[in-house]
Design a protein around this motif. Structure first.
Motif: not given
Length: 524
Positions: A297-309, A347-353, A385-391
């Protein structure tokens, strides 16, 4: 006198030319996504349902705002919490002239949940029915296993077919045209798979003859080609207006654009049957990961945080969509106004990953159709592109919908672009078909191609579905929506706006379920 007669004749000919196809009673429609079958029970998807609505009827129809209306059942009533009586319309004939009776309904309900090789069928809409009682040729009593207040709405999704013509027919017999005998407003003229369908008016239709003698459905998946066909006058109406053309078409004095809030949401769906060691989920060196990170779940939430809807809605979708964290638009039954889209926080997405064990990220591929939903491939590219920016280095594999569907059904892709239109206009449809545990016996999860399963969410859905009081049922559904947002089985992206463009001289009733049907198009 001759000059006046010549002037009147010229004026008449000009008027006839301007009337074009409407004067000839021919309607030409350009569709963005092709239907994949004429079998009305084979695949519960938008293009198939829209096309088969012309040929077959249901006991209950849903109008443009998803409200139930009498159809082959002229009336219904709830006799007890678990018993419904449906009075069938008399004097209805099949296209071959034989009479429609209650036995055809019994046959249709028997067949619909069990079509071989269906990539997503209609069993969920019949799951509550325990027994069908034939009172007489035009009266049915449906007994449900428990109270099920949405039964009439559910039945709006199940086409009725004739036992005498379909008892031994398979999907291939529908696609050849052999078994396409319905009670609908149109008969089948010709079907060219992936190319076009010709529909001929059923002059004996019980609801009254349609204004169009012939309807030509043309499948035009290329966005530019679809707009060009409308501007050239090759078609009278198109759906799925390319967003890059929307403003231009709205300003064209020869055209009219109609829009309505959509019941369709777009989301990213991990495949839960894939445990690990998949070539589309690897570390940065290309080695497959031992475990599927999307199970966390932490990965799914992190990737959701990385999306600029907001950017997806405004730039990719050109304003024809809204950011969302759920699957219904505001105002729909079960929409939870407290559930908002995940805030953008890379930044929170990277920390959760990192907390989940992926401090350097990983590689993944989003698989998407490129001709099914508005901007489906472009939306996937933007998320990548958004996900690539967080690694999380993300590639996109785009393909025609016809190639995508069978491979999606086999769960070949670990992460897929997905969409669902809740045609019933309320929340249980999605909870039963998309998040419900796949169970052939219980007829749940029919469209859950990703095999997500959560017994707690299943129980919440079942409880809401059996609650007769509308206020209490909606409160339960809002709880389920909040729980869904917390557990995030899928990553919600946007809620669409449906749009159509047509030549002047036509009147169109836009549908929230996005279906493009000739019955909603009239000459002005």
């Amino acid at each position: 006198m001759r000059r006046n007669l010549a002037w009147l004749t010229a004026s008449f000919l000009l008027a006839m030319a301007a009337a074009g196809p409407a004067g000839a009673q021919v309607l030409r429609i350009g569709l963005g996504a092709p239907a994949t079958s004429l079998d009305p029970h084979f695949h519960n998807n938008g293009p198939n349902n829209a096309l088969t609505m012309h040929l077959f009827d249901r006991l209950v129809e849903r109008d443009a705002l998803a409200r139930p209306q009498p159809a082959l059942a002229e009336a219904w009533s709830q006799i007890s919490p678990t018993e419904w009586e449906f009075r069938l319309r008399k004097g209805v004939s099949w296209h071959d002239g034989k009479a429609f009776t209650a036995d055809d309904v019994v046959f249709s309900f028997e067949r619909a949940p069990h079509v071989p090789n269906s990539p997503g069928g209609f069993g969920a809409f019949l799951r509550a029915i325990e027994r069908v009682e034939v009172v007489d040729a035009h009266t049915l009593r449906l007994h449900t296993r428990q109270p099920h207040p949405l039964l009439p709405i559910d039945l709006g999704s199940v086409s009725i077919i004739p036992r005498h013509a379909a008892a031994n027919a398979g999907t291939e017999d529908y696609n050849s045209g052999k078994a396409v005998i319905g009670t609908g407003p149109y008969r089948l003229g010709e079907y060219r798979a992936g190319t076009s369908v010709t529909l001929l008016r059923n002059d004996g239709y019980w609801g009254g003859a349609e204004p169009w003698e012939k309807v030509e459905y043309r499948f035009l998946p290329n966005d530019g080609g679809r707009t060009a066909a409308l501007l050239a006058g090759d078609v009278d109406l198109i759906d799925q207006i390319p967003f890059t053309d929307l403003a231009r078409l709205k300003q064209d004095p020869k055209l009219t654009v109609t829009e309505i809030a959509s019941l369709r949401t777009m989301f990213l769906a991990p495949v839960y049957t894939i445990g690990g060691e998949h070539p589309q989920i690897t570390d940065h060196a290309g080695r497959p990961l031992p475990q599927n990170p999307f199970h966390d779940l932490r990965v799914r939430k992190a990737l959701s945080m990385a999306i600029q809807r907001d950017a997806l809605a405004e730039r990719v979708m050109q304003g024809a969509a809204m950011p969302t964290g759920q699957w219904l638009p505001e105002g729909a039954f079960g929409h939870n106004p407290a559930v908002q889209p995940t805030p953008y926080d890379p930044e929170a997405a990277k920390a959760l990953l990192a907390e989940a064990g992926y401090p350097e990220g990983f590689r993944v591929t989003i698989t998407t159709p490129n001709d099914r939903w508005p901007n489906d491939a472009r939306l996937s590219q933007a998320v990548a592109q958004m996900w690539t920016r967080i690694g999380v280095r993300t590639a996109v594999d785009a393909m025609p919908y016809a190639a995508f569907v069978p491979r999606r059904t086999r769960q070949e892709f670990p992460l897929q672009m997905a969409a669902w239109g809740s045609s019933t206009g309320e929340a249980i449809n999605y909870l039963t078909s998309i998040t419900g545990t796949y169970d052939r016996a219980k007829l749940t999860g029919a469209a859950n191609m990703w095999r997500y399963s959560d017994p707690k969410l299943d129980a919440m859905t079942a409880r809401a579905a059996a609650t007769l009081d509308d206020g209490k049922r909606e409160a339960l559904l809002r709880e389920a929506v909040a729980y869904y947002a917390e557990t995030m089985p899928y990553i919600q992206l946007v809620q669409l706006t449906n749009s159509w463009a047509m030549r002047r001289g036509l009147r169109h009733d836009p549908r929230m379920d996005e279906r493009t049907v000739a019955m909603g198009i009239r000459p002005e």
